[in-house]
Scaffold this motif. Structure first.
Motif, PDB file in Angstrom:
ATOM      1  N   LEU A  62       4.584  -1.635   6.466  1.00  0.00           N
ATOM      2  CA  LEU A  62       3.852  -2.841   6.809  1.00  0.00           C
ATOM      3  C   LEU A  62       3.006  -3.271   5.615  1.00  0.00           C
ATOM      4  O   LEU A  62       2.235  -2.483   5.082  1.00  0.00           O
ATOM      5  N   HIS A  75      -2.740  -1.311   1.275  1.00  0.00           N
ATOM      6  CA  HIS A  75      -3.263  -2.558   1.809  1.00  0.00           C
ATOM      7  C   HIS A  75      -4.091  -3.252   0.741  1.00  0.00           C
ATOM      8  O   HIS A  75      -4.419  -2.658  -0.293  1.00  0.00           O
ATOM      9  N   ILE A  96      -0.073  -5.259   4.278  1.00  0.00           N
ATOM     10  CA  ILE A  96      -1.333  -5.582   4.955  1.00  0.00           C
ATOM     11  C   ILE A  96      -2.340  -6.196   3.994  1.00  0.00           C
ATOM     12  O   ILE A  96      -2.557  -5.683   2.892  1.00  0.00           O
ATOM     13  N   LEU A 132      -3.313  -8.036  13.444  1.00  0.00           N
ATOM     14  CA  LEU A 132      -3.159  -6.620  13.081  1.00  0.00           C
ATOM     15  C   LEU A 132      -2.643  -5.821  14.272  1.00  0.00           C
ATOM     16  O   LEU A 132      -1.742  -4.970  14.134  1.00  0.00           O
ATOM     17  N   THR A 182       1.262  -8.424   7.640  1.00  0.00           N
ATOM     18  CA  THR A 182       0.183  -8.884   8.526  1.00  0.00           C
ATOM     19  C   THR A 182      -1.110  -9.074   7.746  1.00  0.00           C
ATOM     20  O   THR A 182      -1.296  -8.506   6.662  1.00  0.00           O
ATOM     21  N   GLY A 183      -1.988  -9.881   8.327  1.00  0.00           N
ATOM     22  CA  GLY A 183      -3.276 -10.119   7.699  1.00  0.00           C
ATOM     23  C   GLY A 183      -4.347 -10.433   8.722  1.00  0.00           C
ATOM     24  O   GLY A 183      -4.075 -10.613   9.910  1.00  0.00           O
ATOM     25  N   THR A 226      -0.832 -13.460  10.799  1.00  0.00           N
ATOM     26  CA  THR A 226      -2.229 -13.351  10.399  1.00  0.00           C
ATOM     27  C   THR A 226      -3.074 -14.210  11.339  1.00  0.00           C
ATOM     28  O   THR A 226      -2.535 -14.906  12.204  1.00  0.00           O
TER      29      THR A 226
END
Length: 277
Positions: free
Chosen positions: A208, A238, A210, A146, A159-160, A136
């Motif tokens: 993924l 997400h 997110i 990302l 991920t962030g 992130t």
């Protein structure tokens, strides 16, 4: 009295040994042929167990360094509180975490996504697979996180982004963007291909985890809203959050805790901590 003083000194020393630690490390980047810096925040449990730990890679924003992020997280005891290793690679102030098409000395995609995790896995007790790695970042680092997670699904599983420049075109030519991506007229295809919203087809279904957020008064709010809408239309799972705030440390002090909790839950609910035997 002397015995009590000695006891207190030993106790304080023992507590310091068990406290989280900020490591400054040097990594030789073969892709750029130079020594690079990264900063590692280790939780106290790293010293008291034989466990292997998941790792959150945290990318700094434009104009800041890995040390800025590492020290920020260390001072807040984030590694102790959330129980995983946090690594802050140095983005060299304005790398945008890409392999630049015009500057062969700026290969920060290769460095951040391949060279740094390889070094960390070789020198620390980590979960040496994608389920044990997340990434992130803030602003430029949010874009980078990302971007790298989408480009390297074999490396990162979550991920962030906080206040991410997920579409950098509206803020160009500032923030060193043409110096890394090339001039827009000449490298238009490269610019368009590497905007996060245009990279969504690369995400495999349910591959993924997110999270991203942005302040409602942030100059990047529109591009983050556009990304959220595009993910909804593409049925990409997400978590997207908006809350009052601008593009500044006051907002990030609020948003970072939510993200750190998110990755804690992701790591620990997926049982990624294991014991070495």
């Amino acid at each position: 009295m002397k015995t009590m003083v000695i006891f207190l000194i030993l106790l304080l020393f023992s507590l310091q040994l068990k406290a989280s630690k900020l490591d400054s490390i040097s990594i030789f980047s073969q892709s750029m042929n130079k020594e690079t810096k990264a900063y590692v925040v280790l939780p106290d449990r790293y010293y008291t167990t034989n466990e292997s730990f998941p790792v959150l890679y945290f990318l700094s924003g434009y104009g800041t360094t890995g040390y800025t992020s590492g020290n920020y997280l260390f001072e807040r005891n984030c590694a102790d509180e959330f129980g995983y290793i946090i690594v802050c690679p140095d983005g060299n102030f304005s790398s945008w975490y890409i392999d630049s098409p015009i500057d062969n000395k700026s290969m920060y995609e290769t460095y951040t996504a391949i060279e740094v995790p390889t070094f960390i896995d070789n020198h620390y007790r980590t979960i040496k697979e994608r389920k044990g790695r997340a990434i992130t970042g803030i602003s430029m680092g949010g874009y980078g996180a990302l971007y790298l997670a989408i480009k390297h699904p074999d490396v990162f599983s979550a991920t962030g982004s906080m206040s991410g420049a997920v579409d950098f075109r509206p803020v160009a030519p500032g923030y060193g963007i043409p110096q890394k991506f090339g001039e827009q007229k000449e490298y238009q295809d490269f610019w368009d291909q590497n905007v996060i919203i245009n990279m969504l087809p690369l995400i495999k279904k349910d591959n993924l985890s997110i999270i991203f957020d942005c302040g409602t008064e942030d100059f990047l709010i529109d591009v983050n809203r556009n990304l959220n809408e595009a993910m909804l239309k593409a049925h990409i799972p997400h978590e997207y959050i908006e809350s009052p705030g601008e593009h500044n440390i006051t907002y990030w002090n609020h948003s970072i805790r939510h993200q750190l909790f998110y990755f804690r839950d992701y790591f620990f609910l997926n049982q990624t901590i294991t014991s070495n035997k």
